[in-house]
Design an enzyme around this catalytic site. Structure first.
Site, short mmCIF file in Angstrom:
data_model
loop_
_atom_site.label_atom_id
_atom_site.label_comp_id
_atom_site.label_asym_id
_atom_site.label_seq_id
_atom_site.Cartn_x
_atom_site.Cartn_y
_atom_site.Cartn_z
N HIS A 199 8.49 3.50 -29.48
CA HIS A 199 7.36 4.04 -30.25
C HIS A 199 6.77 2.88 -31.07
O HIS A 199 7.44 2.33 -31.94
CB HIS A 199 7.83 5.11 -31.23
CG HIS A 199 8.12 6.45 -30.62
ND1 HIS A 199 9.14 6.66 -29.72
CD2 HIS A 199 7.52 7.66 -30.82
CE1 HIS A 199 9.15 7.94 -29.39
NE2 HIS A 199 8.18 8.57 -30.04
N GLU A 202 1.73 3.36 -33.59
CA GLU A 202 1.37 4.73 -33.98
C GLU A 202 1.12 4.77 -35.49
O GLU A 202 0.02 5.05 -35.95
CB GLU A 202 2.49 5.69 -33.58
CG GLU A 202 2.19 7.16 -33.88
CD GLU A 202 3.35 8.08 -33.56
OE1 GLU A 202 3.12 9.30 -33.49
OE2 GLU A 202 4.50 7.60 -33.40
N ASP A 280 4.67 14.88 -25.87
CA ASP A 280 5.36 14.51 -27.11
C ASP A 280 6.28 15.62 -27.60
O ASP A 280 7.45 15.64 -27.25
CB ASP A 280 4.36 14.08 -28.19
CG ASP A 280 5.00 13.21 -29.26
OD1 ASP A 280 6.09 12.66 -29.02
OD2 ASP A 280 4.40 13.06 -30.33
N ASP A 281 5.76 16.53 -28.41
CA ASP A 281 6.56 17.63 -28.98
C ASP A 281 5.83 18.95 -28.76
O ASP A 281 5.26 19.52 -29.69
CB ASP A 281 6.77 17.41 -30.49
CG ASP A 281 7.49 16.11 -30.80
OD1 ASP A 281 8.67 15.99 -30.43
OD2 ASP A 281 6.86 15.22 -31.40
#
Length: 335
Positions: A199, A202, A280-281
């Site tokens: 990641h 971001e 993602d989620d």
């Protein structure tokens, strides 16, 4: 009418297993173990778990994980949610999925052993694969927010299932815990034979993406939204075939981008970057992969051809060998 190309396999390369817990499962586990849930019906629980409007930032978004990990009272619960991730992927028409998880993050609420959590997740994914036929690989996350020392212990837990994990990732508070703290961790991950995805870009800028590539050995980047700050970086990603796992709705909800139209995914694709579309989620964002292809991608300015290219890119950058990729295509064509 969908933008998903039916002649190509459908892949989700960036989905957090612990951000994909069913509301019904939260309710059932909460009732079973007498947990102090904020509500005991689906609609009452929904606003405590799901996001309907952009949050002030990434950390506020991550707060929504509270009741997803909060019901992981034992290893049986961990195994259950891992299995259900595969069942849900099958319902979405996904052919191959890479599920990522942080064993320390999942273990912490009820004092579980992260190694036990890792084993339970491996078993649950295997259960789901057997039941659905959906192909899956696991990515282990180091939750940077815990700091370098705890992350080394988390890495030890992941390594107990070394042969069942395909890659190592770094997630969490990127702004306050830069990748430079985790160079040794990722050397151990590479030495274990794992792929590396990080990641980056971001909550921090383009320099975070450079660091992930140069120091951590990343061959893929999670989110990478800040890539357009640096033309040389965009060129490097394209030239070296470094994939970017984009999650459009998530980036909007974390206020990483102010709108779909402001998202740099279109610029990445135009520059030849191997950018992809992911969820993602989805349990927090209240979306599925079809939504990202059919609603989010057009709003981000992608043409039908751009969307097809993103679907092709996912196949190309998946953590699979060439034979497995070919098998996915053949299976799709044969119906």
């Amino acid at each position: 009418m969908t933008n998903i190309s039916p002649d190509l396999p459908l892949l989700d390369l960036h989905r957090h297993l612990d951000g994909s817990v069913r509301l019904q499962t939260i309710l059932e586990l909460g009732r079973k173990h007498n947990l102090p849930l904020p509500a005991f019906d689906l609609e009452g629980l929904r606003p405590h778990v799901q996001v309907s409007t952009p949050q002030p930032g990434l950390l506020e978004f991550l707060e929504k994980f509270k009741w997803m990990t909060g019901v992981l009272v034992d290893y049986k619960a961990c195994r259950r949610i891992a299995k259900e991730n595969l069942l849900d992927a099958a319902k979405e028409g996904i052919d191959y999925i890479e599920l990522r998880f942080s064993p320390w993050f999942m273990a912490e609420p009820h004092g579980l052993d992260p190694a036990g959590v890792t084993e339970a997740v491996v078993q649950g994914v295997a259960d789901g694969v057997r039941l659905t036929g959906v192909q899956a690989n696991l990515i282990g996350i180091l939750s940077r927010t815990y700091g370098a020392e705890i992350c080394m212990k988390e890495l030890d837990a992941l390594l107990t299932q070394r042969d069942h994990i395909t890659a190592l990732d770094l997630a969490g508070d990127e702004g306050n815990y830069p990748g430079a703290l985790f160079v040794e961790h990722f050397k151990r991950g590479r030495d274990a034979g794992w792929n590396i995805t990080v990641h980056a870009g971001e909550a921090a800028g383009a320099e975070s993406i450079w660091q992930a590539i140069n120091d951590l050995g990343a061959t893929r980047i999670g989110h990478g939204v800040r890539v357009d700050e640096d033309p040389a970086l965009m060129e490097t990603l394209a030239k070296r075939g470094i994939g970017v796992e984009v999650s459009l709705t998530s980036n909007l909800q974390t206020s990483t981008v102010p709108s779909y139209s402001a998202h740099p995914l279109k610029k990445m694709l135009d520059a030849g970057v191997k950018a992809t579309i992911n969820t993602d989620d989805p349990g927090i964002s209240a979306i599925d992969l079809k939504y990202e292809y059919d609603v989010a991608a057009p709003r981000a300015g992608l043409t039908k051809q751009d969307i097809r290219q993103a679907q092709l890119n996912a196949l190309e950058i998946a953590f699979l060998d060439e034979e497995a990729k070919s098998d996915l295509v053949i299976a799709k064509v044969m119906g």
